[in-house]
Enzyme design. Structure first.
Site, PDB file in Angstrom:
ATOM      1  N   GLU A 110       1.000  -1.139   0.117  1.00  0.00           N
ATOM      2  CA  GLU A 110       0.036  -0.139  -0.124  1.00  0.00           C
ATOM      3  C   GLU A 110       0.961   1.397   0.030  1.00  0.00           C
ATOM      4  O   GLU A 110       1.379   1.760   1.044  1.00  0.00           O
ATOM      5  CB  GLU A 110      -1.068   0.123   1.202  1.00  0.00           C
TER       6      GLU A 110
ATOM      7  N   THR B 190      -4.245   6.345   1.476  1.00  0.00           N
ATOM      8  CA  THR B 190      -4.624   7.681   1.666  1.00  0.00           C
ATOM      9  C   THR B 190      -5.212   8.312   0.351  1.00  0.00           C
ATOM     10  O   THR B 190      -4.946   9.609   0.138  1.00  0.00           O
ATOM     11  CB  THR B 190      -3.164   8.452   2.266  1.00  0.00           C
TER      12      THR B 190
ATOM     13  N   ARG C 202       0.492  10.210   0.143  1.00  0.00           N
ATOM     14  CA  ARG C 202       1.222  11.443   1.185  1.00  0.00           C
ATOM     15  C   ARG C 202       2.434  12.149   0.618  1.00  0.00           C
ATOM     16  O   ARG C 202       2.612  13.110   1.436  1.00  0.00           O
ATOM     17  CB  ARG C 202       1.313  10.725   2.303  1.00  0.00           C
TER      18      ARG C 202
ATOM     19  N   LYS D  90     -11.151  -1.148   6.267  1.00  0.00           N
ATOM     20  CA  LYS D  90      -9.992  -0.732   7.019  1.00  0.00           C
ATOM     21  C   LYS D  90     -10.527  -0.429   8.280  1.00  0.00           C
ATOM     22  O   LYS D  90     -11.406   0.557   8.395  1.00  0.00           O
ATOM     23  CB  LYS D  90      -9.150   0.213   6.167  1.00  0.00           C
TER      24      LYS D  90
HETATM   25  C1  3PG Z   1      -2.217   3.865   7.891  1.00  0.00           C
HETATM   26  O1  3PG Z   1      -2.134   4.641   7.030  1.00  0.00           O
HETATM   27  O2  3PG Z   1      -2.681   2.872   7.727  1.00  0.00           O
HETATM   28  C2  3PG Z   1      -1.197   4.280   9.030  1.00  0.00           C
HETATM   29  O3  3PG Z   1      -0.469   5.271   8.710  1.00  0.00           O
HETATM   30  C3  3PG Z   1      -0.493   3.385   9.659  1.00  0.00           C
HETATM   31  O4  3PG Z   1      -0.241   3.559  10.658  1.00  0.00           O
HETATM   32  P1  3PG Z   1       1.034   2.985  11.650  1.00  0.00           P
HETATM   33  O5  3PG Z   1       2.254   4.079  11.334  1.00  0.00           O
HETATM   34  O6  3PG Z   1       0.758   3.077  13.206  1.00  0.00           O
HETATM   35  O7  3PG Z   1       1.447   1.558  11.190  1.00  0.00           O
END
Ligand code: 3PG
Length: 206
Positions: free
Chosen positions: A41, A68, A45, A128
């Site tokens: 994924e 995102t 960003r 999610k």
């Molecule tokens: C996401 O987009 O799923 C998160 O940024 C993941 O979070 P983490 O940095 O706590 O793994």
């Protein structure tokens, strides 16, 4: 094009990638795939994200998605770049409408019971759970699973190699995601990434 169940079942962990430099796309993707994590994924960003998706699509065995994804324009850009799936931290009406006619599946984010109901209304049953730890953690996803039948979750946010087994022990949790495989600020070290990927791929889905 793989469907969401094929994507969620391909490995216990989806690396969530926040990467700045498209030149690192190939070594990072190869290391993750070699370590046993084919689903990647790439979060939208960073300015380099779409170029990174394009580059990673060249890696044999990789299933590359865009994360995102916040609106229909970002969904279109992800599709143009070759993304095979999209992930959003939440869900808006405009994104749900765009996803309904998109050629790739969307995994929308939810954090509350009302958001789960809204996502169901839009026809989504693969969700999610984000931000998982901050939104109630394990008890929250267990409660969702007991109330809403037929849903499968990919929790992300605060998940690590150490706490991953607790999440994967929940039947409604199809897989988990996180940034720990490729820490965002690091200059990537393919050998270390492959080692972390191997450990993550060895996690068992109960
Ligand atoms: C996401 O987009 O799923 C998160 O940024 C993941 O979070 P983490 O940095 O706590 O793994």
């Amino acid at each position: 094009m793989p469907d969401l169940d094929e994507i969620l079942d391909a490995a216990p962990v989806i690396p969530v990638l926040v990467m700045d430099d498209a030149r690192t796309a190939l070594p990072v993707a190869r290391a993750l795939v070699a370590g046993g994590l084919p689903v990647l994924e790439v979060t939208l960003r960073t300015p380099a994200a779409l170029a990174i998706i394009r580059a990673m699509r060249e890696v044999p065995g990789a299933i590359v998605g865009a994360g995102t994804v916040l609106d229909p324009a970002m969904l279109d850009a992800a599709i143009d770049a070759g993304a095979q799936f999209a992930v959003s931290p939440g869900l808006t009406d405009s994104l749900a409408r765009a996803a309904a006619t998109a050629p790739i599946p969307l995994l929308p984010g939810v954090a509350t019971a009302s958001e789960v109901m809204r996502a169901r209304d839009h026809g989504f049953s693969r969700l999610k759970f984000f931000p998982a730890t901050a939104s109630g953690g394990l008890p929250a996803v267990k409660a969702f699973a007991s109330v809403f039948g037929g849903l499968r979750f990919c929790p992300t946010g605060g998940i690590t190699q150490d706490n991953a087994p607790d999440w994967l022990a929940i039947p409604a949790v199809a897989c988990i995601g996180g940034t720990w495989l490729v820490p965002p600020c690091d200059s990537p070290d393919p050998a270390a990434i492959e080692q972390r990927a191997r450990a993550a791929a060895a996690l068992k889905k109960d």
